[in-house]
Design a protein around this motif. Sequence first.
Motif, PDB file in Angstrom:
ATOM      1  N   ILE A 152       0.891  -1.138   0.103  1.00 35.92           N
ATOM      2  CA  ILE A 152      -0.052   0.149  -0.063  1.00 35.92           C
ATOM      3  C   ILE A 152       0.774   1.296  -0.265  1.00 35.92           C
ATOM      4  O   ILE A 152       0.712   2.004  -0.789  1.00 35.92           O
ATOM      5  N   THR A 153       1.902   1.429   0.879  1.00 29.99           N
ATOM      6  CA  THR A 153       2.527   2.384   0.964  1.00 29.99           C
ATOM      7  C   THR A 153       3.673   2.820  -0.073  1.00 29.99           C
ATOM      8  O   THR A 153       3.481   3.834  -0.771  1.00 29.99           O
ATOM      9  N   ALA A 154       4.022   1.622  -0.682  1.00 28.22           N
ATOM     10  CA  ALA A 154       4.821   1.856  -1.896  1.00 28.22           C
ATOM     11  C   ALA A 154       4.046   2.286  -3.067  1.00 28.22           C
ATOM     12  O   ALA A 154       4.562   3.114  -3.862  1.00 28.22           O
ATOM     13  N   LYS A 155       2.979   1.692  -3.335  1.00 28.31           N
ATOM     14  CA  LYS A 155       2.120   2.012  -4.499  1.00 28.31           C
ATOM     15  C   LYS A 155       1.410   3.660  -4.312  1.00 28.31           C
ATOM     16  O   LYS A 155       1.559   4.078  -5.249  1.00 28.31           O
ATOM     17  N   ALA A 156       1.116   3.989  -2.872  1.00 27.31           N
ATOM     18  CA  ALA A 156       0.730   5.162  -2.732  1.00 27.31           C
ATOM     19  C   ALA A 156       2.041   6.346  -3.039  1.00 27.31           C
ATOM     20  O   ALA A 156       1.808   7.565  -3.201  1.00 27.31           O
ATOM     21  N   SER A 157       3.143   5.751  -2.936  1.00 22.57           N
ATOM     22  CA  SER A 157       4.428   6.608  -3.257  1.00 22.57           C
ATOM     23  C   SER A 157       4.756   6.595  -4.523  1.00 22.57           C
ATOM     24  O   SER A 157       6.029   7.226  -4.874  1.00 22.57           O
ATOM     25  N   GLY A 158       4.024   5.966  -5.487  1.00 18.00           N
ATOM     26  CA  GLY A 158       4.359   5.911  -6.880  1.00 18.00           C
ATOM     27  C   GLY A 158       5.004   4.817  -7.457  1.00 18.00           C
ATOM     28  O   GLY A 158       5.399   4.703  -8.704  1.00 18.00           O
ATOM     29  N   VAL A 159       5.220   3.526  -6.674  1.00 20.39           N
ATOM     30  CA  VAL A 159       5.819   2.757  -7.268  1.00 20.39           C
ATOM     31  C   VAL A 159       4.538   1.676  -7.810  1.00 20.39           C
ATOM     32  O   VAL A 159       4.057   0.963  -6.896  1.00 20.39           O
ATOM     33  N   ALA A 160       4.441   1.462  -8.761  1.00 20.34           N
ATOM     34  CA  ALA A 160       3.225   0.759  -9.664  1.00 20.34           C
ATOM     35  C   ALA A 160       3.178  -0.428  -9.023  1.00 20.34           C
ATOM     36  O   ALA A 160       2.170  -1.010  -9.226  1.00 20.34           O
ATOM     37  N   ASN A 161       4.239  -1.311  -9.476  1.00 22.53           N
ATOM     38  CA  ASN A 161       4.417  -2.661  -9.059  1.00 22.53           C
ATOM     39  C   ASN A 161       5.283  -3.078  -8.189  1.00 22.53           C
ATOM     40  O   ASN A 161       6.470  -3.716  -8.642  1.00 22.53           O
ATOM     41  N   PRO A 162       5.371  -2.874  -6.881  1.00 18.45           N
ATOM     42  CA  PRO A 162       6.335  -3.273  -6.087  1.00 18.45           C
ATOM     43  C   PRO A 162       6.710  -4.711  -5.846  1.00 18.45           C
ATOM     44  O   PRO A 162       5.946  -5.396  -5.756  1.00 18.45           O
ATOM     45  N   THR A 163       8.078  -4.817  -5.875  1.00 10.31           N
ATOM     46  CA  THR A 163       8.295  -6.238  -5.546  1.00 10.31           C
ATOM     47  C   THR A 163       8.380  -6.691  -4.129  1.00 10.31           C
ATOM     48  O   THR A 163       8.634  -5.501  -3.352  1.00 10.31           O
ATOM     49  N   VAL A 164       8.157  -7.668  -3.684  1.00 11.43           N
ATOM     50  CA  VAL A 164       8.127  -8.285  -2.190  1.00 11.43           C
ATOM     51  C   VAL A 164       9.049  -9.098  -1.731  1.00 11.43           C
ATOM     52  O   VAL A 164       9.024 -10.169  -2.397  1.00 11.43           O
ATOM     53  N   GLY A 165       9.965  -8.973  -0.739  1.00 10.36           N
ATOM     54  CA  GLY A 165      10.628  -9.939  -0.282  1.00 10.36           C
ATOM     55  C   GLY A 165      10.585 -10.114   1.238  1.00 10.36           C
ATOM     56  O   GLY A 165       9.968  -9.188   1.846  1.00 10.36           O
ATOM     57  N   ILE A 166      10.839 -11.269   1.612  1.00 13.28           N
ATOM     58  CA  ILE A 166      10.445 -11.554   2.993  1.00 13.28           C
ATOM     59  C   ILE A 166      11.938 -11.782   3.845  1.00 13.28           C
ATOM     60  O   ILE A 166      12.751 -12.840   3.400  1.00 13.28           O
ATOM     61  N   LEU A 167      12.346 -10.612   4.907  1.00  9.64           N
ATOM     62  CA  LEU A 167      13.565 -11.172   5.552  1.00  9.64           C
ATOM     63  C   LEU A 167      13.567 -12.295   6.187  1.00  9.64           C
ATOM     64  O   LEU A 167      12.690 -12.842   6.854  1.00  9.64           O
ATOM     65  N   ASN A 168      14.979 -13.104   6.345  1.00 11.98           N
ATOM     66  CA  ASN A 168      14.967 -14.451   6.859  1.00 11.98           C
ATOM     67  C   ASN A 168      14.933 -14.299   8.411  1.00 11.98           C
ATOM     68  O   ASN A 168      16.020 -14.368   8.943  1.00 11.98           O
ATOM     69  N   VAL A 169      13.855 -13.991   8.860  1.00 13.50           N
ATOM     70  CA  VAL A 169      13.666 -13.859  10.432  1.00 13.50           C
ATOM     71  C   VAL A 169      12.738 -14.830  10.807  1.00 13.50           C
ATOM     72  O   VAL A 169      12.060 -15.677   9.984  1.00 13.50           O
ATOM     73  N   ASP A 170      12.578 -15.057  12.088  1.00 11.11           N
ATOM     74  CA  ASP A 170      11.704 -16.139  12.554  1.00 11.11           C
ATOM     75  C   ASP A 170      10.078 -15.867  12.120  1.00 11.11           C
ATOM     76  O   ASP A 170       9.653 -14.898  12.013  1.00 11.11           O
ATOM     77  N   GLY A 171       9.639 -16.964  11.433  1.00 11.95           N
ATOM     78  CA  GLY A 171       8.362 -16.980  10.961  1.00 11.95           C
ATOM     79  C   GLY A 171       8.409 -16.418   9.228  1.00 11.95           C
ATOM     80  O   GLY A 171       7.430 -16.311   8.590  1.00 11.95           O
ATOM     81  N   ALA A 172       9.633 -16.301   8.743  1.00 14.73           N
ATOM     82  CA  ALA A 172       9.586 -16.086   7.249  1.00 14.73           C
ATOM     83  C   ALA A 172       9.059 -16.907   6.387  1.00 14.73           C
ATOM     84  O   ALA A 172       8.176 -16.792   5.536  1.00 14.73           O
ATOM     85  N   ARG A 173       9.167 -18.362   6.711  1.00 13.40           N
ATOM     86  CA  ARG A 173       8.805 -19.391   5.657  1.00 13.40           C
ATOM     87  C   ARG A 173       7.493 -19.626   5.750  1.00 13.40           C
ATOM     88  O   ARG A 173       6.590 -19.669   5.059  1.00 13.40           O
ATOM     89  N   GLN A 174       6.501 -19.281   7.179  1.00 15.33           N
ATOM     90  CA  GLN A 174       5.274 -19.393   7.353  1.00 15.33           C
ATOM     91  C   GLN A 174       4.682 -18.281   6.551  1.00 15.33           C
ATOM     92  O   GLN A 174       3.686 -18.494   6.039  1.00 15.33           O
ATOM     93  N   THR A 175       5.266 -17.252   6.517  1.00 15.93           N
ATOM     94  CA  THR A 175       4.603 -16.036   5.935  1.00 15.93           C
ATOM     95  C   THR A 175       4.728 -16.155   4.553  1.00 15.93           C
ATOM     96  O   THR A 175       3.704 -15.898   3.737  1.00 15.93           O
TER      97      THR A 175
END
Length: 386
Positions: A152-175
């Motif tokens: 939401i934040t990236a799109k509202a700031s002008g990034v039309a198709n933001p790419t998403v990554g998940i940092l390797n912290v606890d819960g990353a795989r379930q997320t």
Amino acid sequence: MSEGKMKQLIAETFFEMAHMLETGQSGREMPIAITAMGSEHGEETIYQAACEAAKKGISVKVIGSRQMEAENVEVIPVTSEEEGHKKMDDMLQKKEACAAVTMHYPFPIGVSTVGRVITPAAGRKMYLASTTGTSSVNRIESMIKNAIYGIITAKASGVANPTVGILNVDGARQTEIALQKLKKNGYDIQFASSNRADGGIVMRGNDLLTASADVMVMDSLTGNVLTKMFSAYTTGGNYESVGFGYGPGIGEGFEKLILIVSRASGIPLITGALEFAKELLDGDYQKVLADEFAKAKKAGLEQILNECRQNKNSESAEEVKAPPKEVVTEEILGIEIMDLEDAVSCLWASGIYAESGMGCTGPVVLIAEHNLKKAREILTDKKYIG
């Protein structure tokens, strides 16, 4: 005047007319409030940042204790930090300001901030989702929501198709599993791939430096630390000079646009936070928020989140009914995030109305002033606080 500039002027004029019809306020004016008291570098830092933002065409209302005259800057006089925060809330409520930048705000559970930093290896902007606040007391549910908040934040700031990554912290795989399911059900997430040889959605530390993803998903405590490091690594830690701060509080149903900066933030970063706020206003972030949640829910978001809640320890305390609602103005700090809702339920069971929230230093229980002493005694006795 060139044809291109003429077209731009016409477009800006129509935008301003539409905004005025909708809000009664000029689109060039969308004033942004900022609280000045509380900075470790003095109020002067905030005033100077306001002037820098004003030079870029942003209308700024500084809530502080000293006067100043500058074009596009209005000073709202207050005598204390507490008075300043009350004035900020009042201005947002009355639409005297369209957004606010401040150094502390007790966001309710369900709301967390999405920061934006500039990565040192590539000089790219990267959104950290999230950096303060708590999207949910369930870790996996929280990180799923953080991903949507970041989009939401990236799109509202002008990034039309933001790419998403998940940092390797606890819960990353379930997320990752939950977000993949959301995508399979029709929610259009553009997943990033790690720069490391084996790739994948789950990001390593190297990917933070290179901005392998536009939106990097993590828990808010990790995001908070990373924001501080990205902001102050060039100054030895005393002065946050790079980036845009901890970002806007995002959450379904939360309509105030409030962005957080640190008390250690300097002029360049605070100027960046004001610019960030203006971008979100220009990008109609509330419409983007509504659209993204509608699409995510159509793809089964609620069912996925319910599954996360059901996987939580089934030995949770019996549900306690809340006492009559009161105005809660006092904060009790020092409670672990995973114990926060249990602490609130404990107070409810004792007949004390309380709410959970997130302050600038971590989770808080919000309480009415007349119940503060008794609530502290109960929470101390139950080992929630020391």
